[in-house]
Design an enzyme around this catalytic site. Structure first.
Site: not given
Ligand code: 1CP
Length: 344
Positions: A35, A22, A151, A72, A26
């Site tokens: 964003r 990630r 999900y 994502d 943010r």
């Molecule tokens: O790593 C990076 O920089 C690339 C971008 C990336 C990746 C690899 C994002 C952007 N998401 C992910 C993977 C992801 N998404 C996972 C697997 C990794 C992990 O466990 O962290 C999961 C579970 C998600 C699902 C997800 N996406 C959630 C829910 C998390 C939960 O606890 O249930 C959420 C809130 C997101 C949104 C998201 N995805 C990525 C960002 C930067 C964001 C934040 C939203 C935003 O900026 O508005």
């Protein structure tokens, strides 16, 4: 010749290559500026110009050894026809699918059409890296079928995965159909990412740690093995990283049976144990606690040095044990980079 790719293929470095899960997001003000310019998070994922830009931001700032495609894991159910939205402060929202009968709502034929903007993003990033950061590799990724299924079934983030588990335990054959659909579409998606220019792929199984052994084998290990095999058959040169977060005692089974080139260690895996039990078989990646990076100070220095001492003698990629926390000060990331690069 890129250090990150070499490590995945078995090379040892004095100062290991590094990137952070990630790493675009943010905690970076330049990410927040972009964003704010879009109405929804998925709009950012599906706009090649913007997704390319945010992918590059951490590379410009920190000079990591790998960029990870900005997208994502939930674009897959979205592309299959289960519309995904992200609600500010609440996370993802989907209309839940909770029985095999509802799986007819999925349409694999739509996958590539809906995901074409992601492929365009990959082509743009790859061109930019080739021209500007020739030593930086591009990682593609997807969620593992089990994690994406949580999900799909819950319709949001979850703490206990009650609906997903009750389907999986009560109707294992029906649930297997969902896992099979996600396995085949994830495979197609990752192959298309490779065709468009990613140089390694990571399979994020963020919730693999909540299953009993039998279900872990069926719903996490087997799908990861299938996906890895399909990639190896077509692209033997593309390394596969598996991240079975929370797999605990099943880590060695996952490594031996899936055939991944590299395994991501979550924060709880003792690095001395990983050195003895995993590092002779695969490259390992990890596993600084994101909370220690957030805290900073002396504890950060100590924790990083311990990881480097235990794991630098074999193929190793430095990373966090889970995604970076959004409140993390940029100065702590800069300190981390200096520590791993051996500059301080
Ligand atoms: O790593 C990076 O920089 C690339 C971008 C990336 C990746 C690899 C994002 C952007 N998401 C992910 C993977 C992801 N998404 C996972 C697997 C990794 C992990 O466990 O962290 C999961 C579970 C998600 C699902 C997800 N996406 C959630 C829910 C998390 C939960 O606890 O249930 C959420 C809130 C997101 C949104 C998201 N995805 C990525 C960002 C930067 C964001 C934040 C939203 C935003 O900026 O508005």
């Amino acid at each position: 010749e890129k250090p990150f790719i070499n490590a995945l293929k078995g090379k040892t470095h004095t100062n290991p290559p590094m990137w952070l899960m990630r790493q675009a997001g943010r905690y970076l003000e330049e990410y927040m500026a972009i964003r704010r310019s879009v109405s929804g998070f998925l709009e950012l994922c599906y706009t090649p110009e913007l997704a390319h830009e945010v992918t590059m931001q951490p590379i410009r700032r920190f000079g990591f050894d790998a960029a990870i495609l900005f997208s994502d894991i939930l674009v897959v159910p979205d592309a299959l026809g289960q519309e995904v939205t992200f609600v500010q402060g609440e996370g993802p929202k989907l209309k839940p699918i909770r029985s095999a009968a509802e799986l007819t709502n999925f349409n694999e034929a739509w996958l590539h059409q809906r995901l074409e903007p992601v492929y365009e993003t990959i082509r743009r990033i790859r061109k930019d890296l080739d021209e500007t950061y020739p030593d930086t590799a591009l990682i593609g990724f997807a969620g593992a079928p089990w994690t994406v299924a949580t999900y799909v079934v819950e319709g949001s983030s979850s703490k206990d995965f009650a609906n997903t588990k009750s389907w999986a335990y009560q109707d294992p054959q029906g649930f297997q159909k969902l896992i099979d659909i996600l396995t085949s579409s994830t495979t197609d998606y990752l192959l298309a990412q490779i065709e468009n220019g990613v140089e390694a792929v990571q399979i994020f199984d963020s919730w693999s740690g909540v299953l009993a052994e039998n279900e872990f084998r069926k719903f996490c290990l087997k799908p990861a093995k299938k996906i890895t095999k399909a990639i190896k058959e077509k692209y033997p040169d593309i390394p596969v990283i598996g991240f079975p977060r929370g797999a605990g005692l099943m880590y060695p089974n996952y490594v031996e049976e899936t055939g991944v080139d590299c395994v991501g260690l979550d924060t709880t895996v003792p690095t001395g144990w990983a050195k003895e039990n995993l590092a002779d078989k695969v490259c390992v990646q990890g596993n600084l606690d994101p909370q220690i990076l957030l805290a900073g100070g002396e504890e950060l220095d100590k924790a990083v040095k311990n990881i480097l001492t235990d794991l630098s003698g074999q193929p190793f990629v430095f990373n966090l044990g889970h995604g970076i926390i959004k409140e993390t000060p940029v100065s702590h990331v800069e300190r981390l980079v200096d520590l791993v690069r051996g500059r301080v």
